[in-house]
Design a protein around this motif. Structure first.
Motif, PDB file in Angstrom:
ATOM      1  N   THR A   9      33.530  36.339  31.537  1.00 30.93           N
ATOM      2  CA  THR A   9      32.540  37.396  31.589  1.00 30.93           C
ATOM      3  C   THR A   9      31.164  36.765  31.525  1.00 30.93           C
ATOM      4  O   THR A   9      31.020  35.563  31.286  1.00 30.93           O
ATOM      5  CB  THR A   9      32.701  38.373  30.415  1.00 30.93           C
ATOM      6  OG1 THR A   9      32.442  37.670  29.181  1.00 30.93           O
ATOM      7  CG2 THR A   9      34.108  38.952  30.372  1.00 30.93           C
ATOM      8  N   THR A  57      39.552  39.384  41.243  1.00 32.39           N
ATOM      9  CA  THR A  57      39.448  40.795  40.869  1.00 32.39           C
ATOM     10  C   THR A  57      39.971  40.978  39.452  1.00 32.39           C
ATOM     11  O   THR A  57      40.821  40.219  38.968  1.00 32.39           O
ATOM     12  CB  THR A  57      40.264  41.687  41.825  1.00 32.39           C
ATOM     13  OG1 THR A  57      41.638  41.282  41.799  1.00 32.39           O
ATOM     14  CG2 THR A  57      39.737  41.586  43.240  1.00 32.39           C
ATOM     15  N   TYR A  61      35.785  45.196  36.443  1.00 34.88           N
ATOM     16  CA  TYR A  61      34.785  44.228  36.875  1.00 34.88           C
ATOM     17  C   TYR A  61      34.599  44.297  38.385  1.00 34.88           C
ATOM     18  O   TYR A  61      35.519  44.661  39.132  1.00 34.88           O
ATOM     19  CB  TYR A  61      35.199  42.797  36.493  1.00 34.88           C
ATOM     20  CG  TYR A  61      35.257  42.557  35.003  1.00 34.88           C
ATOM     21  CD1 TYR A  61      34.156  42.075  34.316  1.00 34.88           C
ATOM     22  CD2 TYR A  61      36.417  42.838  34.277  1.00 34.88           C
ATOM     23  CE1 TYR A  61      34.201  41.857  32.953  1.00 34.88           C
ATOM     24  CE2 TYR A  61      36.473  42.627  32.913  1.00 34.88           C
ATOM     25  CZ  TYR A  61      35.358  42.141  32.253  1.00 34.88           C
ATOM     26  OH  TYR A  61      35.405  41.937  30.905  1.00 34.88           O
ATOM     27  N   ALA A  62      33.409  43.944  38.836  1.00 37.15           N
ATOM     28  CA  ALA A  62      33.140  43.875  40.264  1.00 37.15           C
ATOM     29  C   ALA A  62      33.824  42.644  40.848  1.00 37.15           C
ATOM     30  O   ALA A  62      33.763  41.560  40.256  1.00 37.15           O
ATOM     31  CB  ALA A  62      31.634  43.809  40.513  1.00 37.15           C
ATOM     32  N   PRO A  63      34.504  42.770  41.990  1.00 37.56           N
ATOM     33  CA  PRO A  63      35.173  41.612  42.588  1.00 37.56           C
ATOM     34  C   PRO A  63      34.177  40.564  43.059  1.00 37.56           C
ATOM     35  O   PRO A  63      33.036  40.868  43.391  1.00 37.56           O
ATOM     36  CB  PRO A  63      35.938  42.226  43.767  1.00 37.56           C
ATOM     37  CG  PRO A  63      35.206  43.487  44.083  1.00 37.56           C
ATOM     38  CD  PRO A  63      34.671  43.998  42.781  1.00 37.56           C
ATOM     39  N   VAL A  64      34.634  39.327  43.080  1.00 34.64           N
ATOM     40  CA  VAL A  64      33.809  38.205  43.524  1.00 34.64           C
ATOM     41  C   VAL A  64      34.575  37.435  44.588  1.00 34.64           C
ATOM     42  O   VAL A  64      35.761  37.135  44.421  1.00 34.64           O
ATOM     43  CB  VAL A  64      33.469  37.266  42.347  1.00 34.64           C
ATOM     44  CG1 VAL A  64      32.774  36.006  42.844  1.00 34.64           C
ATOM     45  CG2 VAL A  64      32.584  37.983  41.337  1.00 34.64           C
ATOM     46  N   LEU A  83      32.422  37.109  36.172  1.00 30.69           N
ATOM     47  CA  LEU A  83      32.572  38.486  36.625  1.00 30.69           C
ATOM     48  C   LEU A  83      31.588  39.390  35.897  1.00 30.69           C
ATOM     49  O   LEU A  83      31.374  39.251  34.699  1.00 30.69           O
ATOM     50  CB  LEU A  83      33.997  38.987  36.363  1.00 30.69           C
ATOM     51  CG  LEU A  83      35.131  38.263  37.094  1.00 30.69           C
ATOM     52  CD1 LEU A  83      36.460  38.952  36.796  1.00 30.69           C
ATOM     53  CD2 LEU A  83      34.890  38.215  38.592  1.00 30.69           C
ATOM     54  N   ARG A  85      30.486  43.434  34.976  1.00 28.18           N
ATOM     55  CA  ARG A  85      31.090  44.744  34.800  1.00 28.18           C
ATOM     56  C   ARG A  85      30.809  45.636  36.007  1.00 28.18           C
ATOM     57  O   ARG A  85      29.753  45.552  36.620  1.00 28.18           O
ATOM     58  CB  ARG A  85      30.540  45.420  33.546  1.00 28.18           C
ATOM     59  CG  ARG A  85      31.053  44.815  32.247  1.00 28.18           C
ATOM     60  CD  ARG A  85      32.446  45.305  31.949  1.00 28.18           C
ATOM     61  NE  ARG A  85      32.906  44.832  30.644  1.00 28.18           N
ATOM     62  CZ  ARG A  85      34.116  45.085  30.167  1.00 28.18           C
ATOM     63  NH1 ARG A  85      34.964  45.812  30.859  1.00 28.18           N
ATOM     64  NH2 ARG A  85      34.465  44.629  28.983  1.00 28.18           N
ATOM     65  N   GLN A  86      31.770  46.502  36.318  1.00 31.37           N
ATOM     66  CA  GLN A  86      31.561  47.478  37.369  1.00 31.37           C
ATOM     67  C   GLN A  86      30.356  48.353  37.024  1.00 31.37           C
ATOM     68  O   GLN A  86      30.203  48.776  35.886  1.00 31.37           O
ATOM     69  CB  GLN A  86      32.789  48.380  37.522  1.00 31.37           C
ATOM     70  CG  GLN A  86      33.961  47.703  38.202  1.00 31.37           C
ATOM     71  CD  GLN A  86      33.847  47.704  39.718  1.00 31.37           C
ATOM     72  OE1 GLN A  86      32.774  47.916  40.264  1.00 31.37           O
ATOM     73  NE2 GLN A  86      34.944  47.454  40.402  1.00 31.37           N
ATOM     74  N   GLY A  87      29.517  48.597  38.012  1.00 27.48           N
ATOM     75  CA  GLY A  87      28.358  49.442  37.784  1.00 27.48           C
ATOM     76  C   GLY A  87      27.296  48.794  36.926  1.00 27.48           C
ATOM     77  O   GLY A  87      26.434  49.461  36.387  1.00 27.48           O
ATOM     78  N   ASP A 188      21.649  43.162  36.508  1.00 28.16           N
ATOM     79  CA  ASP A 188      22.122  43.317  35.121  1.00 28.16           C
ATOM     80  C   ASP A 188      21.186  42.694  34.098  1.00 28.16           C
ATOM     81  O   ASP A 188      21.580  42.484  32.945  1.00 28.16           O
ATOM     82  CB  ASP A 188      23.518  42.710  34.941  1.00 28.16           C
ATOM     83  CG  ASP A 188      24.561  43.405  35.777  1.00 28.16           C
ATOM     84  OD1 ASP A 188      24.342  44.574  36.142  1.00 28.16           O
ATOM     85  OD2 ASP A 188      25.593  42.783  36.070  1.00 28.16           O
ATOM     86  N   GLY A 213      27.884  46.075  30.084  1.00 30.79           N
ATOM     87  CA  GLY A 213      28.754  47.173  30.483  1.00 30.79           C
ATOM     88  C   GLY A 213      28.956  48.184  29.378  1.00 30.79           C
ATOM     89  O   GLY A 213      28.520  48.010  28.236  1.00 30.79           O
TER      90      GLY A 213
END
Length: 273
Positions: A9, A57, A61-64, A83, A85-87, A188, A213
């Protein structure tokens, strides 16, 4: 031979439920592996030398995706993949948030003898965060720290830090921080501008803030996580004491690195747990 990678993270924690997928240039999947409890992938599958795409994935979390070159050894060393966090490009829902001191930490690090570091933390603190609904730059944070709660793991040193040479907790029992503005510094990341009052002196101090997040907690509430750092100079707050050793090296460095790991609960009160 095979694939090696570490998935982390943004604040350095292992992601133990991530999936790493490797595809060739035609888009065909050639390898799929999951991280272990330490967020690591160690797959012995031999890969044909050439160019590949690596996709990481994980739920929440947002994929990279990134490119990788496999050498003649058949090995692909991806290194560390971070990774988000999503959003994560958005702040938490607007409104009041309350800092949870039980799941947060306020720490400071100072150089000692020019070669190592002394780590300290404050055990008594609290505060509020107000996320503005229309303009993020209008969001606010206020925090109060009990100066006498400093803890470096050494009673003699803590007593000295509480004395008039440093924090002078008898005359200045509280350290306060009140934000005055917020500017975007990157994905972020924000810079929080504010006034820090310590040892009877008020100075403007900027915090480098990362939003990690938000999500539901086990008590029916919603939590948001932040990490912030700042650099302070003791002289700016009239703490000029130092002991200079024979070699001319200061016993305690004049610069402090502040490290904040904050969990905040949505609402203006903490849950009764």
């Amino acid at each position: 031979m095979g694939l090696t990678a570490k998935i982390r993270t943004r604040d350095g924690w292992a992601v133990s439920h991530a999936v790493v997928t490797v595809t060739d240039m035609t888009g065909t999947q050639v390898l799929r592996a999951e991280t272990d409890a330490e967020g690591a992938v160690r797959d012995a599958t031999e890969l044909t030398p050439g160019a590949y795409t690596v996709i990481v994935t994980a739920v929440g979390y947002a994929p990279v995706a990134s490119s990788a070159i496999v050498t003649a050894s058949g090995r692909a060393e991806i290194g560390t993949v971070t990774l988000a966090r999503q959003g994560g490009a958005e702040l938490p829902p607007p409104g009041p948030w309350t800092i949870d001191p039980v799941h947060s930490s306020v720490a400071a690090v100072a150089q000692h003898l020019g070669i190592s570091s002394v780590h300290g933390r404050f055990t008594e603190f609290g505060g509020t965060i107000e996320i503005a609904p229309d303009d993020v730059a209008k969001s606010r944070v206020e925090a109060v720290i009990g100066a006498a709660s400093i803890d470096t793991g050494n009673a003699m040193r803590d007593t000295h830090l509480k004395s008039g040479d440093f924090l002078d907790v008898e005359r200045h029992p509280r350290i306060t921080y009140r934000s005055t503005g917020l500017t975007l510094a990157g994905p972020d990341r924000w810079t929080v501008h504010g006034d820090l009052a310590m040892h009877g002196v008020v100075r403007q101090v900027d915090l480098d803030l990362s939003y990690l997040g938000s999500g539901a907690d086990p008590w029916g509430g919603t939590r948001a996580a932040f990490r912030a750092t700042a650099e302070l100079h003791r002289e700016d707050f009239a703490m000029n004491y130092n002991q200079v050793l024979q070699a001319g090296i200061a016993a305690i460095g004049t610069t402090l690195r502040v490290e904040l790991d904050i969990q905040a609960v949505q609402g203006d009160t903490l849950p009764a747990v």
